[in-house]
Scaffold this motif. Structure first.
Motif, PDB file in Angstrom:
ATOM      1  N   VAL A  43     -15.124  36.450   0.410  1.00  0.00           N
ATOM      2  CA  VAL A  43     -15.640  36.192  -1.081  1.00  0.00           C
ATOM      3  C   VAL A  43     -14.383  36.794  -1.669  1.00  0.00           C
ATOM      4  O   VAL A  43     -13.866  37.835  -1.593  1.00  0.00           O
ATOM      5  CB  VAL A  43     -16.822  37.445  -1.149  1.00  0.00           C
ATOM      6  CG1 VAL A  43     -17.197  37.734  -2.528  1.00  0.00           C
ATOM      7  CG2 VAL A  43     -17.884  37.351  -0.514  1.00  0.00           C
ATOM      8  N   ILE A  44     -14.029  35.807  -2.768  1.00  0.00           N
ATOM      9  CA  ILE A  44     -13.097  36.133  -3.607  1.00  0.00           C
ATOM     10  C   ILE A  44     -13.228  36.701  -4.994  1.00  0.00           C
ATOM     11  O   ILE A  44     -14.012  35.946  -5.746  1.00  0.00           O
ATOM     12  CB  ILE A  44     -11.893  34.760  -3.502  1.00  0.00           C
ATOM     13  CG1 ILE A  44     -11.551  34.462  -2.089  1.00  0.00           C
ATOM     14  CG2 ILE A  44     -10.860  35.110  -4.706  1.00  0.00           C
ATOM     15  CD1 ILE A  44     -11.612  33.230  -1.745  1.00  0.00           C
ATOM     16  N   ASP A  60     -15.407  27.355   3.877  1.00  0.00           N
ATOM     17  CA  ASP A  60     -16.244  28.036   3.283  1.00  0.00           C
ATOM     18  C   ASP A  60     -15.809  29.318   2.374  1.00  0.00           C
ATOM     19  O   ASP A  60     -15.449  30.148   3.181  1.00  0.00           O
ATOM     20  CB  ASP A  60     -17.586  27.944   3.856  1.00  0.00           C
ATOM     21  CG  ASP A  60     -18.831  28.256   2.995  1.00  0.00           C
ATOM     22  OD1 ASP A  60     -18.731  27.895   1.836  1.00  0.00           O
ATOM     23  OD2 ASP A  60     -19.745  28.830   3.227  1.00  0.00           O
ATOM     24  N   PHE A  61     -16.088  29.278   1.035  1.00  0.00           N
ATOM     25  CA  PHE A  61     -15.754  30.768   0.303  1.00  0.00           C
ATOM     26  C   PHE A  61     -16.653  30.764  -0.875  1.00  0.00           C
ATOM     27  O   PHE A  61     -17.022  29.924  -1.208  1.00  0.00           O
ATOM     28  CB  PHE A  61     -14.193  30.568   0.213  1.00  0.00           C
ATOM     29  CG  PHE A  61     -13.627  29.675  -0.815  1.00  0.00           C
ATOM     30  CD1 PHE A  61     -13.568  30.045  -1.898  1.00  0.00           C
ATOM     31  CD2 PHE A  61     -13.504  28.560  -0.500  1.00  0.00           C
ATOM     32  CE1 PHE A  61     -13.176  29.293  -3.040  1.00  0.00           C
ATOM     33  CE2 PHE A  61     -12.927  27.794  -1.324  1.00  0.00           C
ATOM     34  CZ  PHE A  61     -12.909  27.921  -2.718  1.00  0.00           C
ATOM     35  N   SER A  85     -23.328  32.223  -5.596  1.00  0.00           N
ATOM     36  CA  SER A  85     -23.811  32.230  -4.136  1.00  0.00           C
ATOM     37  C   SER A  85     -24.638  33.489  -3.879  1.00  0.00           C
ATOM     38  O   SER A  85     -24.085  34.738  -4.167  1.00  0.00           O
ATOM     39  CB  SER A  85     -22.508  32.113  -3.086  1.00  0.00           C
ATOM     40  OG  SER A  85     -22.841  32.764  -2.248  1.00  0.00           O
ATOM     41  N   LYS A  86     -25.821  33.386  -3.152  1.00  0.00           N
ATOM     42  CA  LYS A  86     -26.687  34.433  -3.023  1.00  0.00           C
ATOM     43  C   LYS A  86     -25.927  35.297  -2.020  1.00  0.00           C
ATOM     44  O   LYS A  86     -26.047  36.719  -1.912  1.00  0.00           O
ATOM     45  CB  LYS A  86     -27.903  34.099  -2.465  1.00  0.00           C
ATOM     46  CG  LYS A  86     -28.746  33.536  -3.560  1.00  0.00           C
ATOM     47  CD  LYS A  86     -30.329  33.990  -3.464  1.00  0.00           C
ATOM     48  CE  LYS A  86     -31.353  33.496  -4.498  1.00  0.00           C
ATOM     49  NZ  LYS A  86     -32.142  32.342  -4.161  1.00  0.00           N
ATOM     50  N   GLN A  87     -25.110  34.779  -0.973  1.00  0.00           N
ATOM     51  CA  GLN A  87     -24.581  35.422   0.217  1.00  0.00           C
ATOM     52  C   GLN A  87     -23.363  36.311  -0.481  1.00  0.00           C
ATOM     53  O   GLN A  87     -23.292  37.626  -0.210  1.00  0.00           O
ATOM     54  CB  GLN A  87     -23.983  34.452   1.150  1.00  0.00           C
ATOM     55  CG  GLN A  87     -23.347  35.006   2.224  1.00  0.00           C
ATOM     56  CD  GLN A  87     -22.790  33.940   2.997  1.00  0.00           C
ATOM     57  OE1 GLN A  87     -22.580  32.935   3.027  1.00  0.00           O
ATOM     58  NE2 GLN A  87     -22.064  34.533   4.212  1.00  0.00           N
ATOM     59  N   LYS A 102     -23.139  43.581  -3.506  1.00  0.00           N
ATOM     60  CA  LYS A 102     -24.163  44.896  -3.488  1.00  0.00           C
ATOM     61  C   LYS A 102     -23.805  45.743  -2.588  1.00  0.00           C
ATOM     62  O   LYS A 102     -23.717  47.018  -2.592  1.00  0.00           O
ATOM     63  CB  LYS A 102     -25.408  44.344  -3.262  1.00  0.00           C
ATOM     64  CG  LYS A 102     -26.045  43.998  -4.598  1.00  0.00           C
ATOM     65  CD  LYS A 102     -27.472  43.927  -4.559  1.00  0.00           C
ATOM     66  CE  LYS A 102     -28.217  43.507  -5.850  1.00  0.00           C
ATOM     67  NZ  LYS A 102     -29.376  42.939  -5.854  1.00  0.00           N
ATOM     68  N   GLU A 103     -23.230  45.244  -1.166  1.00  0.00           N
ATOM     69  CA  GLU A 103     -22.635  45.959  -0.328  1.00  0.00           C
ATOM     70  C   GLU A 103     -21.691  46.682  -0.546  1.00  0.00           C
ATOM     71  O   GLU A 103     -21.618  48.057  -0.354  1.00  0.00           O
ATOM     72  CB  GLU A 103     -22.884  45.017   1.158  1.00  0.00           C
ATOM     73  CG  GLU A 103     -22.554  46.048   2.291  1.00  0.00           C
ATOM     74  CD  GLU A 103     -23.810  46.967   2.605  1.00  0.00           C
ATOM     75  OE1 GLU A 103     -23.438  48.118   2.988  1.00  0.00           O
ATOM     76  OE2 GLU A 103     -24.974  46.753   2.203  1.00  0.00           O
TER      77      GLU A 103
END
Ligand code: NAD
Length: 441
Positions: free
Chosen positions: A116-117, A147-148, A178-180, A186-187
């Motif tokens: 995640v960038i 994938d990113f 992206s939901k992921q 959130k984490e």
């Protein structure tokens, strides 16, 4: 807990890195400035920010905070990569995205798994998509696919209270598709999430616009009260009382309604300029922001005029004592500081400057090195006042708010006090024998 890399270890990157490590994450702070990284590795902090040293010491000891100049390892060992590099103003007033692009391309070169960038730097609207395309472009050149996800997560911390702001924000803005990525973010901010910090989840462009719109609004508010201050001077009103009464209205709010020498710092001047440029290009000009910038420039000229008028327009041969150099208290940041703009102009008029500031002298010595013969630096404000013809209080550090006025009166050659932050009362100062000059009072 997340594994995080932060590219850019400046005011935002270092504070974010230290606080995220304090939230329990494993953080690697990267900077291309090896001097900075070496200092940090030795346990020294390259910037002044209250409370920062303690957090760095604590999180480094626990093994959760590390520093490196090696972007490749930081990228490969992390699942979330924050881009927190500088985005200074280019000559034509746009945000310079070179550092952002360089980090994005480096990420593409070394990416080895899903990442995640996160754009943490303040960037023009549309940059998140550019970052995405730079990475895709670089991957294509290497004939690779990976994938990113891209996230826009603007930062609202204020230097001087940055730790409190980062750990107790008014809101966390996350722009993502992206939901992921959203759930990973959130984490990352879980410590705040469980504290019920308002989360604003939105798209990339909205997140980017929020940051510029918020900063420009603050700039407009400052310029507005400065214009009202100038009007107050003409009609004999007191801007402080006007602002206090205005601020009692919750629709207006009391913050950012302090008349003074105009806004400075690394954010408001650059972000307002960038917004004006973007909006003009897109045919949706933000005239109010354009005016706020113009008013701000004129306000600094007005301050210069105030000081020279106080000296009967004879600055030549006079010694002027500057209380404060940083753009605001509790920071060593002098970027676009009103003091740094006004001091050289007074020197051009033949003045000698005695300057003091609790934290910003080292940065000022570098920035104003061309004037080293005309500026003397002092740690002690009373030493700086000795034989001065005028005091200019330009940064309202607490120690300059609580001066021993009787002592000041005795030390000065001439008792002229330009209070550009309206810290003191005209009545008290005049009764104490000063020629007092405020802003809109
Ligand atoms: P800064 O100049 O203090 O720090 C930027 C750091 O990035 C520097 O240490 C620089 O060496 C490093 N850097 C540049 N290129 C690099 C690269 N290719 N790889 C690794 N490191 C690199 O800037 P800052 O004040 O921390 O601001 C960073 C961003 O955050 C800007 O976009 C700014 O507008 C935004 N922001 C700043 C504040 C603030 O109060 N300073 C608040 C909110 C947002």
């Amino acid at each position: 807990m997340a594994k995080i890399a932060i590219a850019g270890t400046g005011y935002v990157g270092l504070i974010s890195g230290a606080c995220l490590a304090d939230f329990g994450h494993s953080v690697i702070c990267v900077d291309k400035n090896t001097e900075k990284i070496n200092l940090l590795k030795k346990g020294k902090t390259p910037i002044f920010e209250p409370g920062l040293e303690d957090i760095i010491e604590r999180t480094e000891k626990s093994g959760r905070l590390k520093f490196t100049s090696n972007l490749k390892t930081a990228i490969q060992e992390s699942e979330v990569i924050f881009i927190a590099v500088g985005t200074p103003t280019t000559e034509d007033g746009n945000a310079d995205l070179q550092a952002v692009e360089s980090v994005a391309r480096e990420i593409a070169k070394h990416i080895n798994s899903y990442k995640v960038i996160v754009d943490k730097s303040t960037v023009p609207i549309g940059t998140a998509r550019k970052v995405q395309s730079w990475i895709k472009d670089e991957l294509k050149k290497q004939n690779r696919s990976q994938d990113f996800a891209i996230v826009s997560n603007p930062e609202f911390l204020r230097e001087g209270s940055a730790i409190q702001d980062f750990t107790h924000p008014d809101r966390v803005v996350i722009g993502a598709e992206s939901k992921q990525a959203l759930s990973i973010m959130k984490e990352v901010y879980r410590a705040l999430y469980i504290n019920e910090t308002p989360y604003i989840e939105t798209d990339l462009e909205t997140a980017e616009t929020i940051k510029y719109a918020a900063n420009a609004f603050l700039a407009v508010k400052i310029s507005y009260i400065n214009e009202i201050a100038n009007l107050c001077e003409k009609v004999g009103a007191n801007v402080q009382t006007v602002a206090k009464a205005m601020g009692r209205d919750p629709r207006i709010g009391a913050k950012f309604l302090h008349a003074g020498p105009g806004f400075g710092g690394s954010c408001l001047p650059k972000d307002t300029m960038a917004l004006v440029n973007i909006a003009k290009k897109l045919g949706a000009p933000v005239k109010m922001v354009e005016t706020a910038i113009d008013t701000n420039e004129k306000q600094k000229e007005k301050m210069l005029e105030k000081i020279t008028r106080a000296l009967d327009y004879k600055a030549k041969g006079k010694t002027i004592c500057f209380l404060g150099l940083a753009f605001k208290p509790n920071t060593d940041d002098i970027r676009k500081s009103p003091a740094i703009k006004i001091i050289p102009e007074l020197i051009q008029e033949g003045a000698q400057i005695n300057a003091c500031d609790p934290q910003a002298i080292a940065n000022t010595k570098i920035e104003l090195k061309d004037y080293e013969k005309q500026i003397k630096y002092f740690d002690d404000e009373y030493e700086a006042m000795k034989n001065a013809d005028c005091i200019v209080l330009i940064t309202e550090w607490n120690r300059y708010r609580t001066l021993d006025i009787k002592k000041v009166n005795k030390i000065l050659r001439k008792t002229i006090f330009c209070d550009l932050r309206n810290v003191y009362s005209r009545e008290v100062m005049e009764n104490a024998g000063f020629t007092y000059i405020g802003v809109g009072t």
